[in-house]
Scaffold this motif. Structure first.
Motif, short mmCIF file in Angstrom:
data_model
loop_
_atom_site.label_atom_id
_atom_site.label_comp_id
_atom_site.label_asym_id
_atom_site.label_seq_id
_atom_site.Cartn_x
_atom_site.Cartn_y
_atom_site.Cartn_z
N UNK A 14 0.82 -1.21 0.00
CA UNK A 14 0.00 0.00 0.00
C UNK A 14 0.85 1.26 0.00
N UNK A 15 2.06 1.17 0.53
CA UNK A 15 2.97 2.31 0.47
C UNK A 15 3.33 2.66 -0.96
N UNK A 16 3.30 1.67 -1.85
CA UNK A 16 3.67 1.91 -3.25
C UNK A 16 2.60 2.71 -3.99
N UNK A 17 1.39 2.76 -3.45
CA UNK A 17 0.34 3.58 -4.03
C UNK A 17 -0.57 2.83 -4.98
N UNK A 18 -1.74 3.43 -5.26
CA UNK A 18 -2.68 2.88 -6.22
C UNK A 18 -3.71 1.94 -5.64
N UNK A 200 -4.07 -5.03 -19.35
CA UNK A 200 -5.09 -5.98 -18.89
C UNK A 200 -6.20 -5.25 -18.15
N UNK A 201 -5.81 -4.30 -17.31
CA UNK A 201 -6.81 -3.54 -16.55
C UNK A 201 -7.73 -2.76 -17.50
N UNK A 202 -7.15 -2.17 -18.52
CA UNK A 202 -7.94 -1.40 -19.47
C UNK A 202 -8.89 -2.31 -20.26
N UNK A 203 -8.38 -3.46 -20.70
CA UNK A 203 -9.22 -4.39 -21.45
C UNK A 203 -10.34 -4.95 -20.57
N UNK A 226 -0.55 -1.46 -9.33
CA UNK A 226 -1.67 -0.57 -9.02
C UNK A 226 -1.38 0.90 -9.31
N UNK A 227 -0.18 1.34 -8.91
CA UNK A 227 0.19 2.73 -9.17
C UNK A 227 0.27 3.00 -10.67
N UNK A 228 0.77 2.02 -11.42
CA UNK A 228 0.88 2.18 -12.87
C UNK A 228 -0.50 2.23 -13.52
N UNK A 229 -1.44 1.43 -13.01
CA UNK A 229 -2.79 1.45 -13.56
C UNK A 229 -3.44 2.81 -13.31
N UNK A 230 -3.28 3.32 -12.10
CA UNK A 230 -3.86 4.63 -11.77
C UNK A 230 -3.28 5.72 -12.66
N UNK A 231 -1.97 5.65 -12.89
CA UNK A 231 -1.30 6.67 -13.69
C UNK A 231 -1.33 6.35 -15.18
N UNK A 232 -1.76 5.09 -15.52
CA UNK A 232 -1.77 4.64 -16.93
C UNK A 232 -0.43 4.87 -17.59
N UNK A 233 0.62 4.39 -16.94
CA UNK A 233 1.98 4.60 -17.43
C UNK A 233 2.37 3.47 -18.39
N UNK A 234 1.87 3.54 -19.62
CA UNK A 234 2.13 2.49 -20.61
C UNK A 234 3.61 2.32 -20.92
N UNK A 235 4.31 3.43 -21.08
CA UNK A 235 5.68 3.38 -21.61
C UNK A 235 6.73 3.52 -20.53
N UNK A 236 6.34 3.37 -19.30
CA UNK A 236 7.29 3.51 -18.21
C UNK A 236 8.42 2.50 -18.34
N UNK A 237 9.64 2.96 -18.08
CA UNK A 237 10.82 2.12 -18.18
C UNK A 237 10.72 0.94 -17.21
#
Length: 320
Positions: A14-18, A200-203, A226-237
């Motif tokens: 949960x500390x990681x967010x999302x 996957x979350x978007x689909x 979870x944090x990536x889904x909230x931010x929708x960071x498709x191209x994140x390294x």
């Protein structure tokens, strides 16, 4: 997720967010009135307002088939400070099903209604009662009937893992079957199953029409998901994603090996049994992460045959 996502992992994830809400590992209810210490063992967050240290609410999950005892123990959990009660009608484990718990109850919508109704009546109105189920046991013929039984019994929301018990975790998750359930219910329907990536979350949302999703195995494979889904960071390294996941792993290790300042500060077995974590749950976590990350796979290969706790700690802390 039993045997994996306990209070320590909940705290770190949960500390990681999302994450908006956590559910504990299930508490098995038979014909016993459980002692207070059982609730505090499974959910030490009760001492912190039933929230993780980062403030994320935690609901206590029950699994069983006895309406009276489910209600009694749910009421006790509420008195101890539970922010919500979650009922498990989805566990596919053979041992659980053999003892008439989890997904096997999906054969009996009437009993499910009785359980949810008893729990709803036993806890204060301000304490949400939620449930999780699968599409069915052998098939999905009773999916709608079960969902409506849960709703009519007074549940506040419902999570559906988009497979039957027979389908287990075999791909794919059948998100399209959630559409009819969502359209028939007035309570929120939350989608679950095979959400391992942002895509996957978007689909899942597009196919099911459900805006809320629950993630189980996906967060173990990728703690940053979870944090990536909230931010929708498709191209994140991916290296950046791994760096954050590795930081969680290293903090996990530090918390296990560092004694608390006082006996009351942490849960007792957190101090007394570091092997359970480093030679058990840490390896289990890394094994799951290996399915989605080459870096995790490399680290897992280094630790999977190592049993010396000092060496395990050194390998984890030295990883970069």
């Amino acid at each position: 997720m039993e045997g994996v996502v306990d209070f320590l992992l909940r705290e770190l994830l949960t500390e990681a967010g999302g994450i908006d809400l956590c559910v504990t590992e299930f508490i098995r209810i038979t014909d016993t009135r459980l002692p207070t210490q059982t609730f505090h063992r499974i959910c030490p967050e009760l001492k912190n307002g039933c929230r993780t240290r980062g403030g994320t609410p935690v609901h206590i999950q029950f699994l069983g088939n006895n309406p009276e005892m489910m209600a009694y123990n749910a009421a006790k959990a509420a008195r101890l400070g539970a922010l919500g009660i979650d009922l498990n009608f989805g566990c596919p484990a053979k041992t659980v099903n053999r003892h008439k718990g989890g997904a096997v109850l999906l054969k009996e919508p009437e009993l499910i209604h009785e359980i949810v109704s008893a729990v709803r009546k036993a806890v204060p109105a301000e304490v949400p009662v939620t449930a999780k189920m699968r599409l069915g046991y052998l098939d999905s013929d009773l999916a709608l009937e079960n969902a409506q039984a849960i709703e009519s019994a007074g549940a506040n929301s419902l999570v559906v893992h988009a497979r039957t018990k027979l389908q287990g975790y075999k791909p794919p998750a059948h998100w399209q079957e959630l559409v009819a359930l969502r359209e028939a219910l007035s309570i929120p329907l939350i989608a679950n199953g095979d959400i391992f990536k942002v895509e996957d979350a978007q689909r899942c949302r597009e196919i099911s029409g459900c805006q809320d999703i629950m993630i189980g195995r996906g967060i173990l494979r990728d703690p940053d998901l979870p944090a990536a889904i909230v931010a929708s960071q498709h191209t994140q390294c991916q290296e950046e994603r791994w760096a954050r996941s590795l930081s969680l792993i290293q903090r996990f290790t530090e918390k296990v090996i560092t004694p608390p300042e006082s006996p009351e500060q942490e849960h007792p077995y957190f101090i007394n049994n570091p092997r359970r974590y480093l030679d058990g749950r840490l390896k289990q976590w890394l094994s799951m992460m290996s399915k989605s990350s080459t870096n995790a796979q490399i680290l897992f290969e280094k630790v999977k045959r190592e049993s010396c706790l000092q060496t395990l700690t050194h390998i984890i802390q030295a990883a970069s």
